[in-house]
Design a protein around this motif. Structure first.
Motif, PDB file in Angstrom:
ATOM      1  N   MET B   1       0.741  -1.188  -0.025  1.00 25.91           N
ATOM      2  CA  MET B   1      -0.103   0.005   0.066  1.00 25.91           C
ATOM      3  C   MET B   1       0.954   1.177  -0.085  1.00 25.91           C
ATOM      4  N   ASN B   2       0.561   2.212  -0.975  1.00 26.79           N
ATOM      5  CA  ASN B   2       1.705   3.069  -0.984  1.00 26.79           C
ATOM      6  C   ASN B   2       1.106   4.217  -0.017  1.00 26.79           C
ATOM      7  N   VAL B  70      10.487   5.563  -3.694  1.00 24.70           N
ATOM      8  CA  VAL B  70       9.309   6.644  -4.232  1.00 24.70           C
ATOM      9  C   VAL B  70       8.191   6.126  -3.558  1.00 24.70           C
ATOM     10  N   SER B  71       7.300   7.406  -2.987  1.00 21.40           N
ATOM     11  CA  SER B  71       6.025   6.715  -2.588  1.00 21.40           C
ATOM     12  C   SER B  71       4.857   7.776  -3.151  1.00 21.40           C
ATOM     13  N   PHE B  72       5.327   8.486  -4.214  1.00 26.60           N
ATOM     14  CA  PHE B  72       4.127   9.274  -4.599  1.00 26.60           C
ATOM     15  C   PHE B  72       4.543   9.621  -6.245  1.00 26.60           C
ATOM     16  N   ASP B  76      -0.215   8.593  -8.827  1.00 26.72           N
ATOM     17  CA  ASP B  76      -0.648   9.097  -7.451  1.00 26.72           C
ATOM     18  C   ASP B  76      -1.289  10.538  -7.516  1.00 26.72           C
ATOM     19  N   LYS B 145      -3.085  -5.716  -1.272  1.00 25.48           N
ATOM     20  CA  LYS B 145      -1.526  -5.423  -0.916  1.00 25.48           C
ATOM     21  C   LYS B 145      -0.562  -4.852  -2.026  1.00 25.48           C
ATOM     22  N   ASP B 146      -1.084  -5.249  -3.282  1.00 25.10           N
ATOM     23  CA  ASP B 146      -0.574  -4.764  -4.392  1.00 25.10           C
ATOM     24  C   ASP B 146      -1.230  -3.396  -4.942  1.00 25.10           C
ATOM     25  N   GLY B 147      -2.217  -3.163  -4.486  1.00 30.17           N
ATOM     26  CA  GLY B 147      -2.934  -1.852  -4.887  1.00 30.17           C
ATOM     27  C   GLY B 147      -3.459  -1.872  -6.456  1.00 30.17           C
ATOM     28  N   LYS B 149      -5.835  -4.245  -9.492  1.00 31.42           N
ATOM     29  CA  LYS B 149      -6.731  -5.194  -9.750  1.00 31.42           C
ATOM     30  C   LYS B 149      -6.371  -5.782 -11.093  1.00 31.42           C
TER      31      LYS B 149
END
Lengths: 73, 149
Positions: B1-2, B70-72, B76, B145-147, B149
């Motif tokens: 989850m980011n 990297v989170s954003f 995003d 978990k992977d964000g 689908k």
């Protein structure tokens, strides 16, 4: 992906490049792993700079990574 | 989850909590002191909402200091932009509805309590925060978990 017009071979290229993981590709492309997942699954289309960074990571032309299919053609 | 999705999971229920917590406090104080709960609700709501959302990025930045991951990224950013746009639309609809419904109830020559304005403001904050969080989660696809689908 974007109306089924854009497809990609990222997954195959990852496996051909030393079984690169999605996280490794994300780190090299400067994005999150979730973005790579979404692009591979066709859920979102990358921006031009990102598309070029992904192609440069695999050391192939961008057309080898992303293919555009014109529905009208 | 980011990071953005984690914030969305926080924003959505937190927006609702920012209404419930001040409401409970306001009712308690009003019952205990016999005063109007509306200004108490407004004050505690703004304090709770402001404190949580203004302090959270500051605290989160300190915690994540030094992390190079990297989170954003651009995706995003797009999702955040669309979620904020949807939240602003909901906010405007809410304020228009609040004005029109109030006018319909009290009529053109009626009057309303001065406490209606701070309650409307709190409602707007709750609406904006909840809708933004919900819109982000829908765009992410309520991913696991992977964000994705």
């Amino acid at each position: 992906m974007a109306g089924n017009e854009l497809s990609n071979k990222i997954r195959r290229l990852r496996f051909e490049n030393g079984e690169m993981t999605q996280q490794q590709l994300a780190d090299r492309a400067g994005v999150t792993r979730q973005t790579i997942i979404a692009i591979e699954a066709g859920k979102c289309a990358p921006s031009l700079p990102l598309a070029f960074r992904i192609a440069q990571t695999f050391k192939v032309p961008i057309e080898a990574v992303f293919q555009y299919q014109d529905e009208e053609a | 989850m980011n990071k953005t999705k984690a914030e969305s999971w926080i924003c959505f229920p937190l927006g609702l909590l920012c209404f419930l917590i001040p409401s409970v406090v306001a009712v308690f104080i009003a019952y205990d002191r016999g005063i109007s709960p509306a200004p108490v609700l407004m004050f505690t709501g703004i304090v709770v909402w402001g404190g949580l959302f203004w302090l959270f990025p500051f605290i989160e930045k300190k915690v994540r200091k030094g992390q190079k991951k990297v989170s954003f990224d651009e995706r995003d950013q797009l999702i955040h932009k669309k979620a904020v746009m949807v939240a602003y639309v909901a906010l405007w609809l809410y304020f228009v509805a609040a004005c029109v419904i109030t006018w319909c109830i009290v009529g053109p020559h009626g009057s309303i309590s001065v406490n209606v304005m701070p309650l409307t403001l709190i409602g707007g904050l709750v609406i904006f925060t909840s809708v933004q969080g919900l819109a982000s989660l829908i765009q992410y696809g309520w991913g696991g978990k992977d964000g994705g689908k």
